[in-house]
Structure formats: C-alpha cells, structure tokens
Design a protein around this motif. Structure first.
Motif, mmCIF file in Angstrom:
data_model
loop_
_atom_site.group_PDB
_atom_site.id
_atom_site.type_symbol
_atom_site.label_atom_id
_atom_site.label_comp_id
_atom_site.label_asym_id
_atom_site.label_seq_id
_atom_site.Cartn_x
_atom_site.Cartn_y
_atom_site.Cartn_z
ATOM 1 N N SER A 283 42.826 44.223 35.990
ATOM 2 C CA SER A 283 42.067 43.351 35.092
ATOM 3 C C SER A 283 40.616 43.792 34.999
ATOM 4 O O SER A 283 39.916 43.449 34.049
ATOM 5 C CB SER A 283 42.121 41.901 35.578
ATOM 6 N N SER A 332 44.839 40.661 33.549
ATOM 7 C CA SER A 332 44.211 39.483 32.974
ATOM 8 C C SER A 332 44.883 39.117 31.669
ATOM 9 O O SER A 332 44.855 39.902 30.709
ATOM 10 C CB SER A 332 42.719 39.745 32.716
ATOM 11 N N PHE A 364 40.919 33.766 33.697
ATOM 12 C CA PHE A 364 40.970 34.918 34.598
ATOM 13 C C PHE A 364 40.663 36.186 33.812
ATOM 14 O O PHE A 364 41.358 36.520 32.854
ATOM 15 C CB PHE A 364 42.350 35.017 35.239
ATOM 16 N N GLY A 365 39.628 36.915 34.229
ATOM 17 C CA GLY A 365 39.230 38.143 33.564
ATOM 18 C C GLY A 365 37.881 38.006 32.898
ATOM 19 O O GLY A 365 37.583 36.996 32.269
#
Length: 480
Positions: A283, A332, A364-365
């Motif tokens: 990610s 991600s 997330f990311g």
C-alpha cells in the motif's frame, strides 16, 4: 466519504494467455514521471448536451455525443422502480445488434428488496442487479431486475460463458454488528458478503430473475471485483476494506468454469503473498519498476461462522486475517480488476506515497492510487502506474480496457469526477468530466464498459440519482 467502485472489462470472449505480459509490459512505476495529455489527443473537454433531453451532464472532447437512460426512480419494464447507486456493469452481445448490460446497484441496509420480493435472496436487502437491452446510441429497449435481495453490489466481472459475477462489498447479516451506515443488521434474514452469478441470457433480459445462489467458498469478505483467467480457470478477486488492509485473492473452483458452463461452489480460496517478504506492505509508495515474485496461501475457512454477534470491524477482517497470518501481502482498498491478454490488471484506490500538496485521504492508505498487473503464467506482480498527485490521477476505482488496450479509470476523487485513460506508453489523459449533480455532491463515475463492437462506452453515475450513459464518437482520433 463516498466510495466509488469497480468494473471489469465487458469482453464476452477471452483468449488464452495472449501477449506475454500484456500491453503494459514495458512500463515501470510512474511515481514521479507520469505524463498528462489533455484529452489523449481528443482535445479539451467541453460541455455537451444529453441527446435525451438537452441537459448538460457531461463534458467530453469535441465530436463525442451521449445519451443517459434508466435513471433512479424511473420504471423497469415490469413496472417496479429502478433503485439508485448504479455501480459495476458489463456489456454482452444481444440479438439484432443490441447490447445486453448487467448492472449492479450498491444499495446497503435492510431497506427491502426491489422487484419481485418473492424471488429475492433476502427480502429485506435492497441491492442487486438489473439487466438492460439497449442499442449503440443508448436507446433503451427493455430493463428488468435480474438479481434482488443482495447488499452493496459494488462491482464484479464478466464471464466468457455469458454471465456477470456480482460482488457484495460487505459482511452484513443478522450474525454481525452494524456497519458504518447505521442500518440494523438484525432485520436482515441472510448472511451477506458473497459472489453471485447472473446469466446474461435473453430470458434474464426479458425479466427472468437469477436464482440467488451465493458462492460461499469464494469467501465472505468485502468483495469488490472479479476477473476470470481462462487458462487455469481461476477467478481473481479484489477486496475493498475501507478502514483496514485489503487482500488480493483467487478462487479455484472444483471444475474449470468453461467446462462446467458456470461458476461452481466448493473450490479453494487463496490470498497473494510476496515470496520472501511475509506481509509485504504494497500500500506504501513503490520504487520505479517495482516487481515481485509471488506465491499463494490457502484460506482454510472462507465462510466463517460467527457467534455472539461480533462487531462489523471484526467480521469484515476474519477472512483476510487468515491470509495475513500466513504472510499475505497488504494493499490499500483494492477495487477495479480486469483480465486482458493474459494479465490481471487491478487498482489500489489509495495506494502509493502521499504527494506533496495532497492531504492523506480517509481510510487505509495515504496515496492517490496505483495500478497493478499480475501475470499468472509467471506468478509475477508489477506496478504499472502510481499517481504522483491528485492533479494527475485521484483515487482510481473501476477499470475497463478499450479495444486498443488503453485502460479506462473511473476516479473517486475529492474534487471533479473524471474518466481518465492510461495508455500503453504510460500517458494519462482526461476523457470525461461529470457535471455537478444538484443535491448530490457524492456523485461519481462507475461501471465503465465498452460494447461488444467497441462503438459505445457505457458508464454509470453512482449516486442516489444514479443513471447510465452511452457515449460514442471518433474513438480513432485519440488514446482509446
């Protein structure tokens, strides 16, 4: 944050391995060298009136036209109401020069099934698919519900035996706690989070509803999209775990689907892992030319039974945790996926490094997007493109491919919503911009798919006021 989803390519015929490595084989990661071409040779985007009613809904290069159809709140051919949240979609060849579209509706919560409730998988669930018959210019011939009673039908993928596999991007059900939407899961009657197959036949185009049979062995997790690889007979699947790490999966059915004529339950689920690097975090920002040899780890319990009504956050990670415990790689927000000439291309919406001047998005990311390619015959993963910043590519989501092999990326960005093209040379360009939708700031492109003859690009607007577009024009003039 409104989340855009995927669409896999609309091809109804797939070849064998095809060109070694696919059309993007020579590209390296473009983290700091991404080139931008206005219009990809088509020219600047200008406001274009809708052929249906003259309203300006899209900005396109000069010479292109479009028609919108089958908007939310209108009526299906059977008299029932079209739901909103139009999402993933695929195109199949119909009779007498028509196109059959199978389209997802990403409706969440126990809001009741649309269409004939007696044929719904879960009569309380409001998502599903619709099957439409249209001509090359977006004139609607018929539209009917084709799968009802599912939830969060985000994207999926076309299968070469003539089906659309639709994906539920959730694990909602009466056995788990409520998700971010605030809906009451105790009102649902069935478990969700599965793949369902919807045949793209004339019977279903004319109103027959698909038998709602979940493919439980393909996992219960936040499925995003599905791409079929015809040599090994595997279905590759992405996962969009908004707040947590996501995985890249493959499902190996008990019989090759091209021989079975459908996707059978009872197979094996696996997650991708990088050789020699357990839990490799893909990610994060990647070096130029990033390439990894991979292996696959088994998911022993793809459809876990929950007791005690665990939280939604726990349940949505239960399958992925099994893979990560064996070294599975971290991505991600994996969204769009497509099989093209022996390669699976898939999108990581928030992958990559945070660009200067851009804030990290929610979830997330921290990046603005990556495009990955997996070569099954080599068991090799490589980075095709990493966004250097939101001005170039902003949170890509659904993906398809043009007849020339240029990727079409639907964005899920924070500002204007674009369709962008990514050419074989690594050049990225704007092709369409969505005009603001009154009272619906979260409206976004989704479900792009070319018709069988390449004349028309069909694409959805995913919103409460969702609708579908048919776009046609001088494709030969530019990157598509």
């Amino acid at each position: 944050m409104d989340r855009r989803r995927f669409l896999a390519r609309s091809a109804t015929v797939v070849g064998a391995a095809g060109l070694a490595g696919g059309p993007f084989h020579g590209l390296t990661a473009m983290a700091d060298t991404g080139q931008r071409r206005p219009g990809g040779g088509y020219g600047p985007l200008v406001p274009v009136p809708d052929a249906r009613d003259g309203a300006v809904r899209l900005h396109l290069p000069e010479g292109f036209q479009y028609r919108s159809f089958n908007e939310a709140g209108s009526k299906f051919s059977d008299g029932s109401t079209v739901p909103g949240k139009h999402d993933g979609m695929a195109a199949f060849r119909g009779r007498h020069g028509t196109t059959v579209l199978v389209r997802n509706h990403e409706v969440n919560g126990p809001v009741g099934a649309f269409g004939d409730v007696s044929k719904a998988y879960d009569p309380m669930a409001g998502g599903g698919t619709a099957t439409l018959v249209v001509d090359r210019y977006g004139r609607l011939i018929s539209a009917n519900p084709s799968l009802t009673g599912t939830i969060m039908n985000c994207s999926g993928g076309p299968m070469p035996w003539g089906s659309w596999v639709t994906c539920e991007e959730t694990v909602n059900g009466p056995d788990v706690g409520n998700d971010f939407s605030g809906g009451d899961n105790s009102k649902l009657t069935r478990k969700h989070g599965y793949l369902f197959e919807v045949p793209a036949t004339n019977r279903h185009a004319n109103g027959q509803v698909a038998a709602p049979a979940p493919i439980r062995s393909a996992g219960r997790f936040a499925h995003e999209s599905a791409a079929f690889e015809p040599v090994e007979g595997a279905v590759y699947m992405t996962e969009d775990n908004f707040g947590f790490a996501s995985g890249f999966y493959r499902y190996l059915p008990p019989k090759h689907p091209l021989r079975a004529g459908r996707l059978l339950d009872g197979g094996r689920l696996q997650m991708l892992a990088v050789k020699g690097a357990p839990n490799k975090d893909l990610s994060a920002g990647q070096p130029k030319g990033a390439t990894y040899d991979v292996t696959w780890v088994d998911i022993e319990d793809p459809d876990p039974e929950f007791t005690g009504t665990p939280s939604n956050d726990f349940a949505i990670q239960a399958v992925g945790k099994q893979g990560r415990d064996k070294g599975g790689a971290l991505f991600s927000r994996l969204e769009g996926a497509i099989y093209h000439h022996g390669t699976i291309y898939f999108v990581s919406t928030q992958g990559g490094a945070t660009a200067a001047g851009d804030s990290a998005p929610d979830g997330f990311g921290d990046g603005r997007g990556q495009v990955w390619a997996y070569e099954p015959h080599r068991r090799r993963l490589r980075l095709v493109f990493e966004s250097p910043g939101s001005a170039v590519l902003d949170l890509p989501d659904n993906v398809t491919a043009s007849p020339r092999g240029t990727l079409v990326l639907c964005e899920d960005g924070d500002g204007d919503n674009f369709l962008r093209g990514l050419t074989r040379r690594g050049e990225i360009f704007d092709f369409a911009r969505l005009a603001p939708v009154d009272g619906d700031a979260g409206a976004e492109f989704a479900g792009s798919t070319f018709g069988p003859d390449g004349h028309t690009l069909y694409v959805n607007v995913q919103s409460r006021k969702g609708l579908t577009f048919a776009i046609w024009g001088p494709w030969h003039r530019g990157g598509f």
